[in-house]
Design a protein around this motif. Structure first.
Motif, PDB file in Angstrom:
ATOM      1  N   GLU A 151       0.814  -1.211   0.000  1.00  0.00           N
ATOM      2  CA  GLU A 151       0.000   0.000   0.000  1.00  0.00           C
ATOM      3  C   GLU A 151       0.848   1.261   0.000  1.00  0.00           C
ATOM      4  OE1 GLU A 151      -3.597  -2.186   2.532  1.00  0.00           O
ATOM      5  OE2 GLU A 151      -2.837  -0.217   3.166  1.00  0.00           O
ATOM      6  N   THR A 152       2.120   1.160   0.446  1.00  0.00           N
ATOM      7  CA  THR A 152       3.010   2.325   0.471  1.00  0.00           C
ATOM      8  C   THR A 152       4.339   1.957  -0.163  1.00  0.00           C
ATOM      9  OG1 THR A 152       4.010   1.799   2.606  1.00  0.00           O
ATOM     10  CG2 THR A 152       1.955   3.069   2.651  1.00  0.00           C
ATOM     11  N   LYS A 153       5.086   2.987  -0.581  1.00  0.00           N
ATOM     12  CA  LYS A 153       6.410   2.748  -1.143  1.00  0.00           C
ATOM     13  C   LYS A 153       7.347   2.130  -0.102  1.00  0.00           C
ATOM     14  CE  LYS A 153       6.450   4.061  -5.475  1.00  0.00           C
ATOM     15  NZ  LYS A 153       7.023   5.350  -5.907  1.00  0.00           N
ATOM     16  N   ASP A 154       7.200   2.545   1.157  1.00  0.00           N
ATOM     17  CA  ASP A 154       8.046   1.957   2.201  1.00  0.00           C
ATOM     18  C   ASP A 154       7.813   0.456   2.304  1.00  0.00           C
ATOM     19  OD1 ASP A 154       7.924   4.782   4.536  1.00  0.00           O
ATOM     20  OD2 ASP A 154       9.220   4.345   2.815  1.00  0.00           O
ATOM     21  N   GLU A 155       6.555   0.051   2.211  1.00  0.00           N
ATOM     22  CA  GLU A 155       6.231  -1.371   2.276  1.00  0.00           C
ATOM     23  C   GLU A 155       6.783  -2.102   1.057  1.00  0.00           C
ATOM     24  OE1 GLU A 155       2.098  -2.092   2.874  1.00  0.00           O
ATOM     25  OE2 GLU A 155       2.316  -4.275   2.896  1.00  0.00           O
ATOM     26  N   LEU A 156       6.730  -1.447  -0.101  1.00  0.00           N
ATOM     27  CA  LEU A 156       7.293  -2.027  -1.312  1.00  0.00           C
ATOM     28  C   LEU A 156       8.797  -2.227  -1.170  1.00  0.00           C
ATOM     29  CD1 LEU A 156       7.489  -2.788  -4.340  1.00  0.00           C
ATOM     30  CD2 LEU A 156       7.469  -0.331  -4.856  1.00  0.00           C
ATOM     31  N   PHE A 157       9.496  -1.160  -0.768  1.00  0.00           N
ATOM     32  CA  PHE A 157      10.961  -1.221  -0.715  1.00  0.00           C
ATOM     33  C   PHE A 157      11.458  -2.141   0.403  1.00  0.00           C
ATOM     34  CE2 PHE A 157      11.033   1.319  -4.113  1.00  0.00           C
ATOM     35  CZ  PHE A 157      11.087   2.701  -3.994  1.00  0.00           C
ATOM     36  N   SER A 158      10.708  -2.247   1.517  1.00  0.00           N
ATOM     37  CA  SER A 158      11.161  -3.091   2.628  1.00  0.00           C
ATOM     38  C   SER A 158      11.219  -4.566   2.236  1.00  0.00           C
ATOM     39  CB  SER A 158      10.248  -2.915   3.841  1.00  0.00           C
ATOM     40  OG  SER A 158       8.975  -3.494   3.610  1.00  0.00           O
ATOM     41  N   SER A 159      10.470  -4.938   1.180  1.00  0.00           N
ATOM     42  CA  SER A 159      10.525  -6.324   0.697  1.00  0.00           C
ATOM     43  C   SER A 159      11.394  -6.459  -0.543  1.00  0.00           C
ATOM     44  CB  SER A 159       9.111  -6.825   0.379  1.00  0.00           C
ATOM     45  OG  SER A 159       8.301  -6.845   1.520  1.00  0.00           O
ATOM     46  N   ALA A 160      11.216  -5.551  -1.499  1.00  0.00           N
ATOM     47  CA  ALA A 160      11.904  -5.686  -2.782  1.00  0.00           C
ATOM     48  C   ALA A 160      13.407  -5.466  -2.665  1.00  0.00           C
ATOM     49  CB  ALA A 160      11.309  -4.698  -3.788  1.00  0.00           C
ATOM     50  N   ILE A 161      13.841  -4.493  -1.853  1.00  0.00           N
ATOM     51  CA  ILE A 161      15.283  -4.180  -1.775  1.00  0.00           C
ATOM     52  C   ILE A 161      16.076  -5.328  -1.141  1.00  0.00           C
ATOM     53  CG2 ILE A 161      16.999  -2.570  -0.899  1.00  0.00           C
ATOM     54  CD1 ILE A 161      15.147  -1.521  -3.173  1.00  0.00           C
ATOM     55  N   PRO A 162      15.652  -5.905   0.012  1.00  0.00           N
ATOM     56  CA  PRO A 162      16.391  -7.064   0.542  1.00  0.00           C
ATOM     57  C   PRO A 162      16.413  -8.237  -0.433  1.00  0.00           C
ATOM     58  CG  PRO A 162      14.899  -6.196   2.203  1.00  0.00           C
ATOM     59  CD  PRO A 162      14.568  -5.490   0.923  1.00  0.00           C
ATOM     60  N   PHE A 163      15.315  -8.373  -1.185  1.00  0.00           N
ATOM     61  CA  PHE A 163      15.230  -9.453  -2.171  1.00  0.00           C
ATOM     62  C   PHE A 163      16.318  -9.286  -3.238  1.00  0.00           C
ATOM     63  CE2 PHE A 163      13.229 -11.364  -5.980  1.00  0.00           C
ATOM     64  CZ  PHE A 163      12.909 -12.609  -5.482  1.00  0.00           C
ATOM     65  N   VAL A 164      16.497  -8.055  -3.717  1.00  0.00           N
ATOM     66  CA  VAL A 164      17.533  -7.764  -4.716  1.00  0.00           C
ATOM     67  C   VAL A 164      18.923  -7.867  -4.092  1.00  0.00           C
ATOM     68  CG1 VAL A 164      18.496  -5.969  -6.213  1.00  0.00           C
ATOM     69  CG2 VAL A 164      16.022  -6.334  -6.133  1.00  0.00           C
ATOM     70  N   ARG A 165      19.060  -7.309  -2.885  1.00  0.00           N
ATOM     71  CA  ARG A 165      20.389  -7.304  -2.249  1.00  0.00           C
ATOM     72  C   ARG A 165      20.910  -8.729  -2.069  1.00  0.00           C
ATOM     73  NH1 ARG A 165      19.545  -4.320   2.418  1.00  0.00           N
ATOM     74  NH2 ARG A 165      19.006  -6.223   3.557  1.00  0.00           N
ATOM     75  N   GLN A 166      20.048  -9.641  -1.640  1.00  0.00           N
ATOM     76  CA  GLN A 166      20.492 -11.016  -1.471  1.00  0.00           C
ATOM     77  C   GLN A 166      20.948 -11.615  -2.795  1.00  0.00           C
ATOM     78  OE1 GLN A 166      17.800 -14.347  -1.268  1.00  0.00           O
ATOM     79  NE2 GLN A 166      18.650 -14.977   0.709  1.00  0.00           N
ATOM     80  N   GLY A 167      20.211 -11.322  -3.872  1.00  0.00           N
ATOM     81  CA  GLY A 167      20.599 -11.842  -5.171  1.00  0.00           C
ATOM     82  C   GLY A 167      21.972 -11.365  -5.597  1.00  0.00           C
TER      83      GLY A 167
END
Length: 652
Positions: free
Chosen positions: A51-67
């Motif tokens: 619902e918010t950009k913070d919620e989007l980034f809190s999941s998507a960024i760690p997902f990318v960082r791990q990759g």
């Protein structure tokens, strides 16, 4: 860790577990992550409903960082976000964006470059695009990882049914490949019926900082159903979150207990190493900064820091404070776990620990130590809490405290034991000194007699007649036999003076040493020694070695078979182990078997078999000293079998 775009050593096949771990370990994603267990639908395709950009980034960024850390190629398909927003968010999370872009490990794509490349959405073309992307990525990188924003679906007037058909096929493409995808859906933009369908067709969902494995899941090819009202979406997502929170709490509880048991039960760690690991576990679990073990004396209002898990300006090992000026007074007053979440509200804001040391949060328990100094075991933090510590927190701390108490009680017991052992050792040392002196004083005159007789023989050899020479030989032989008897009597007396403190002795090892020591005698007689599997028993190792040495040596000596055979075995009885030493030797008259265990009683003359007549008496003394017994079964010419019993547990 691999640099962005640099392939590391071959990793495990990329799977859903990896995505879950990225979120579980992320500092941005703070919600519960439901473990996979044996979930039926474990393809590598997530859906994030945000619902918010913070919620989007809190999941998507760690997902990318791990990759990137794993050496994978990461593609981010941009829709609502901008490239600048993503680069800033990734940089803030520790990703070297420039290096990742330069190496090709990270690429940003637009909707026009992917889903709408031909000006409109075509399912078949997208299947080919992602299949080619997976193939190309895995040639150079460890795997392929995709994040795709999807709000364009609404703007492009694409029907949900059409996109769900595409999603179904995406599952097939990613399954079994070194590839994983995270599709993100803005709940504010999608109609409720669309979100309902998204929930239905994705087995793995992220919503409101919670990772859920979806029991509402229906394969897209089976369900692209009619519109659903808003309340159904709320019910579905809310139910998923509640279910996941409950399951995650249980899982985390099990994890805590498992990790605590692994630490405290490790045989390879010292107390200090275990304590450091328990501190680390507690700081993570309670979200506090430091752990400490303190010596406390409530009667004298004293606290002394014994161990600390990190560095603090005031709390250092050896530092002393008035107990009443620390939060440990709360645990000391009630003699169990206590906590402070807000010192001002709870009336602790006048203590030095708050006013001077800057500590605002405390969770500690009191540990009484039998016959020793009491302790407090505690964790502290610099910030107050919005919510008090839970009953579970107190219970977990009590479990840690119980382990610490056990270890401290054991240390106190060990200290008392060492003091007792030291006193016994001093007494034993004095006895050994006496035994050495007695041995020296008795044997030295015998050596002198033997030496002077030999000197007399050498000097006056030509003047001595045959009878004189025979007398000298008798005298030397008598002195040697007397010296052997004194040595055996000394061994006998040592058994009588032994203090009865036994250790666990591996009889296999003892017999191995006995065979090694008798190797020359074994080879001279071409004897065959057979040792079966033997148990471990509480015993005096040196005495056990003497016992088996005498029995095996006798079995070889009193034997005229070709070759001599000796077999050593043991059988378990209800209260003891019964050892047998069997030979194929000359045997013993059953009427005389009792005599052989009497001191100096022999059945043969020295011209037949030499000996002192003490060996078997010594064996009997050793067996009885261990609360066991020894006997023999034999017939002349049929060999002998000596039986020795030794208790399974140490005697009191």
């Amino acid at each position: 860790m691999s640099q962005p775009g640099e392939p590391s050593s071959k990793l495990d096949v990329l799977s859903l577990d990896s995505g879950l771990e990225a979120l579980r370990q992320s500092r941005e994603f703070r919600g519960p992550v439901e473990p996979l267990d044996n979930h039926d639908h474990c393809n590598d395709h997530f859906a994030l409903v945000y619902e918010t950009k913070d919620e989007l980034f809190s999941s998507a960024i760690p997902f990318v960082r791990q990759g990137l850390e794993r050496g994978e190629k990461c593609m981010y398909v941009i829709d609502e976000s901008t490239k600048e927003e993503l680069e800033a968010a990734m940089g803030a999370s520790g990703i070297d964006v420039d290096a990742a872009l330069e190496s090709g490990a990270l690429v940003f794509k637009t909707i026009q470059e992917t889903y709408l490349e031909g000006g409109y959405f075509d399912t078949n073309e997208m299947m080919g695009t992602y299949a080619d992307a997976i193939t190309e990525a895995t040639r150079e990188f460890e795997a392929f990882r995709l994040v795709a924003e999807t709000s364009w679906i609404v703007d492009d007037n694409l029907t949900i049914e059409e996109f769900m058909e595409y999603e179904s096929r995406v599952n097939d493409i990613f399954e079994g490949e070194d590839a994983i995808a995270l599709c993100v859906y803005n709940r504010e933009k999608f109609p409720s019926e669309g979100i309902c369908d998204v929930v239905r067709v994705h087995p793995h969902l992220i919503h409101d900082n919670t990772v859920c494995h979806n029991f509402y899941y229906t394969p897209p090819e089976e369900f692209c159903g009619p519109a659903r009202p808003d309340h159904e979406v709320d019910r579905m997502l809310g139910t998923l979150k509640e279910r996941t929170e409950a399951k995650t709490e249980l899982s985390e509880h099990k994890r805590f207990l498992r990790e605590l048991n692994e630490i405290t039960g490790s045989p390879n760690l010292s107390f200090e190493e275990k304590l450091d690991a328990v501190f680390e576990l507690g700081c993570e679990w309670f979200d506090l900064e430091l752990g400490a073990l303190n010596q406390v004396d409530p009667e004298n209002d004293r606290l002394c820091v014994e161990y600390i898990s990190g560095e603090h300006e005031y709390y250092k090992p050896g530092a002393e404070f008035p107990l009443s000026q620390t939060y440990c007074i709360a645990a000391a007053d009630i003699k169990k776990a206590a906590s402070v979440s807000d010192p001002t509200e709870e009336g602790y804001d006048d203590l030095a620990v708050y006013e001077e040391f800057g500590v605002e949060t405390y969770l500690g328990t009191y540990i009484p130590v039998e016959d020793g100094v009491d302790r407090t075991f505690a964790f502290i933090g610099p910030d107050s809490r919005t919510e008090p510590f839970s009953d579970d927190d107190h219970a977990y701390l009590e479990l840690m405290g119980q382990w610490v108490k056990y270890e401290l009680d054991q240390q106190q017991y060990q200290q008392d034991l060492e003091e007792t052992v030291s006193k016994l050792q001093q007494s034993n040392d004095r006895l050994k000194q006496f035994a050495y002196a007695a041995s020296h004083d008795l044997q030295e005159p015998l050596r002198m007699v033997s030496s002077y007789l030999q000197l007399l023989e050498n000097r006056y050899r030509d003047d001595l007649d045959e009878q004189a020479q025979e007398y000298i030989d008798f005298a030397v032989d008598g002195a040697d036999r007397m010296r052997a008897m004194v040595s055996d009597l000394l061994s006998f007396s040592r058994v009588e003076r032994a203090d009865g403190e036994f250790e666990l002795v591996e009889c296999d090892v003892v017999l191995g040493q006995v065979v090694d020591d008798l190797q020359m005698k074994i080879e001279e007689n071409d004897a065959e020694i057979i040792v079966e599997s033997l148990p471990t028993v509480p015993a005096d190792r040196e005495q056990l070695e003497q016992l088996f040495t005498n029995l095996v040596s006798n079995a070889i000596k009193y034997n005229d078979s070709d070759p001599p055979q000796v077999e050593i075995d043991a059988e378990e009885r209800p209260e003891c182990w019964e050892f047998t030493v069997a030979d194929n030797g000359i045997g013993i008259d059953p009427d005389k078997t009792d005599r052989i265990f009497e001191v100096f009683k022999r059945l043969h003359h020295d011209d037949e078999y030499q000996g002192t007549g003490i060996g078997l008496s010594l064996c009997q003394e050793i067996a009885e000293h261990h609360d066991g017994k020894i006997w023999v079964e034999s017939e002349p010419g049929a060999g002998s079998t000596f039986h020795v019993t030794l208790p399974k547990s140490a005697t009191d």
